[in-house]
Design an enzyme around this catalytic site. Structure first.
Site, PDB file in Angstrom:
ATOM      1  N   ARG A  58      -2.063   1.800  22.613  1.00  0.00           N
ATOM      2  CA  ARG A  58      -0.931   1.538  23.483  1.00  0.00           C
ATOM      3  C   ARG A  58       0.196   2.750  23.696  1.00  0.00           C
ATOM      4  NH1 ARG A  58       0.537  -4.637  21.858  1.00  0.00           N
ATOM      5  NH2 ARG A  58       1.153  -3.302  19.996  1.00  0.00           N
ATOM      6  N   LYS A 110       0.804  -1.328   0.075  1.00  0.00           N
ATOM      7  CA  LYS A 110       0.104   0.016  -0.111  1.00  0.00           C
ATOM      8  C   LYS A 110       0.771   1.200  -0.006  1.00  0.00           C
ATOM      9  CE  LYS A 110      -4.217  -2.116   1.890  1.00  0.00           C
ATOM     10  NZ  LYS A 110      -5.309  -1.832   2.751  1.00  0.00           N
ATOM     11  N   ALA A 136      -5.222   1.688   9.599  1.00  0.00           N
ATOM     12  CA  ALA A 136      -6.681   1.504   9.430  1.00  0.00           C
ATOM     13  C   ALA A 136      -7.190   2.673  10.046  1.00  0.00           C
ATOM     14  CB  ALA A 136      -7.107  -0.049  10.325  1.00  0.00           C
TER      15      ALA A 136
HETATM   16  P1  ATR Z   1      -2.878  -1.281  10.303  1.00  0.00           P
HETATM   17  O1  ATR Z   1      -2.280  -0.921   9.057  1.00  0.00           O
HETATM   18  O2  ATR Z   1      -3.576  -2.706  10.357  1.00  0.00           O
HETATM   19  O3  ATR Z   1      -3.496  -0.508  11.211  1.00  0.00           O
HETATM   20  P2  ATR Z   1      -0.527  -1.201  11.983  1.00  0.00           P
HETATM   21  O4  ATR Z   1      -0.268   0.209  11.420  1.00  0.00           O
HETATM   22  O5  ATR Z   1       0.549  -1.888  12.095  1.00  0.00           O
HETATM   23  O6  ATR Z   1      -1.636  -2.010  11.266  1.00  0.00           O
HETATM   24  O7  ATR Z   1      -0.993  -0.675  13.268  1.00  0.00           O
HETATM   25  C1  ATR Z   1      -1.521  -1.790  14.146  1.00  0.00           C
HETATM   26  C2  ATR Z   1      -2.234  -1.140  15.321  1.00  0.00           C
HETATM   27  O8  ATR Z   1      -2.756  -2.229  16.335  1.00  0.00           O
HETATM   28  C3  ATR Z   1      -1.531  -0.192  16.485  1.00  0.00           C
HETATM   29  O9  ATR Z   1      -2.239   0.839  16.807  1.00  0.00           O
HETATM   30  C4  ATR Z   1      -1.200  -1.028  17.363  1.00  0.00           C
HETATM   31  O10 ATR Z   1      -0.714  -0.443  18.566  1.00  0.00           O
HETATM   32  P3  ATR Z   1       0.666   0.128  18.681  1.00  0.00           P
HETATM   33  O11 ATR Z   1       0.847   1.426  17.764  1.00  0.00           O
HETATM   34  O12 ATR Z   1       0.708   0.564  20.274  1.00  0.00           O
HETATM   35  O13 ATR Z   1       1.866  -0.986  18.491  1.00  0.00           O
HETATM   36  C5  ATR Z   1      -2.260  -1.803  17.376  1.00  0.00           C
HETATM   37  N1  ATR Z   1      -2.033  -3.286  18.183  1.00  0.00           N
HETATM   38  C6  ATR Z   1      -1.742  -4.411  17.541  1.00  0.00           C
HETATM   39  N2  ATR Z   1      -1.576  -5.350  18.264  1.00  0.00           N
HETATM   40  C7  ATR Z   1      -2.095  -4.745  19.753  1.00  0.00           C
HETATM   41  C8  ATR Z   1      -2.562  -5.275  21.120  1.00  0.00           C
HETATM   42  N3  ATR Z   1      -2.040  -6.788  21.240  1.00  0.00           N
HETATM   43  N4  ATR Z   1      -2.891  -4.534  21.840  1.00  0.00           N
HETATM   44  C9  ATR Z   1      -3.311  -3.337  21.559  1.00  0.00           C
HETATM   45  N5  ATR Z   1      -2.889  -2.739  20.357  1.00  0.00           N
HETATM   46  C10 ATR Z   1      -2.254  -3.494  19.368  1.00  0.00           C
END
Ligand code: ATR
Length: 277
Positions: free
Chosen positions: A152, A66, A131
């Protein structure tokens, strides 16, 4: 001549886009073929060049390309600029027009398919990754009473807050919080836009976030009752949804953009629905 489209990603076998777009083409009578394209890692531009040279008219883009598509495009729509990522491209002459329909697909699913207006509602979004970034402006454009982003990593949520404040819809109060700050607030719509459901991870949200009559919506598709949805159900929430409608609606937006006709999504949603159990 049959117009060619494709979805490019790596891996790509799991993609439902060919099924969706070929179903749309059939019901709307469009003469087009839509296939899967496995893009070699590091070889996005060469793959798209070859597809265009062979007469390809447009593409959907999925992980991990993307951002490559964002760089490849000649003309980025505001939706793609805001999301910082591209999920649909249209090829016209030497131009590569690029869009991101995920956010508008999400909102259409919620407001239209699930009949859950967002105007005046308290909205909570969990996660501050790609997202959430893509969904931010379409959500704000609905005029919710407030939008809270929880992450987080608080700095990432705060960065999205800044982005939101620079755009139309800036009148909507937006807050960025840590999970630990959530106690006490209740919301009418709670979106899980984290990637936690992909690996069945739970999120530290108190049951108090779910207001009476709340909609709990997991943007992940096809994972059944995710830990997030399970938590919502345990809190008494009866309106649960996953991202199947968002998937179908973002596809319908791309289809309409390419072909000038908007397909009905109901049959595709029924066909792709995985029970939330
Ligand atoms: P995407 O493009 O799918 O949004 P990303 O940009 O990697 O993927 O973002 C993943 C999101 O899921 C982030 O907000 C991440 O939180 P952090 O920024 O604090 O890392 C969140 N996320 C993933 N696993 C998580 C978990 N187990 N608990 C809370 N937040 C989680």
């Amino acid at each position: 001549m049959t117009d060619r489209y494709a979805v490019i990603g790596n891996p790509i076998e799991q993609s439902k886009s060919p099924l969706i777009h070929n179903a749309f083409a059939q019901v709307t009578g469009q003469d087009m073929a839509y296939t899967k394209l496995l893009g070699p890692l590091g070889g996005f531009a060469a793959s798209v060049d070859a597809f265009r040279a062979a007469g390809g008219r447009g593409m959907n883009v999925t992980a991990p390309f993307k951002l490559d598509a964002f760089a490849y495009a000649s003309d980025l729509a505001p939706s793609a600029q805001m999301a910082g990522a591209v999920n649909a491209m249209k090829f016209e002459g030497g131009k590569v027009y690029a869009e991101n329909f995920d956010g508008v697909g999400l909102v259409r699913d919620v407001v239209h398919n699930l009949a859950c207006p967002l105007k005046g509602r308290r909205v909570l979004v969990l996660g501050a990754g790609g997202a959430t970034r893509g969904a931010l402006l379409p959500l704000l454009a609905q005029g919710p009473a407030e939008l809270v982003i929880v992450n987080r990593n608080l700095a990432k949520a705060q960065a999205l807050l800044e982005l939101a404040r620079q755009h139309p819809g800036a009148a909507v109060p937006v807050r960025a919080l840590n999970y630990a700050d959530l106690n006490g607030d209740a919301f009418d719509v709670v979106f899980n836009a984290t990637s936690a459901s992909l690996t069945a991870q739970d999120l530290p949200i108190p049951t108090s976030v779910f207001a009476h009559g709340c909609l709990a919506y997991d943007l992940t598709y096809g994972k059944g009752l995710t830990p997030f949805l399970q938590r919502a159900r345990q809190a008494g929430v009866t309106r649960l949804a996953d991202g199947v409608g968002m998937l179908a609606e973002q596809a319908a937006e791309a289809f309409a953009w390419w072909r000038g006709v908007r397909p009905d999504t109901r049959e595709v949603i029924v066909c792709l629905t995985v029970p939330l159990v």
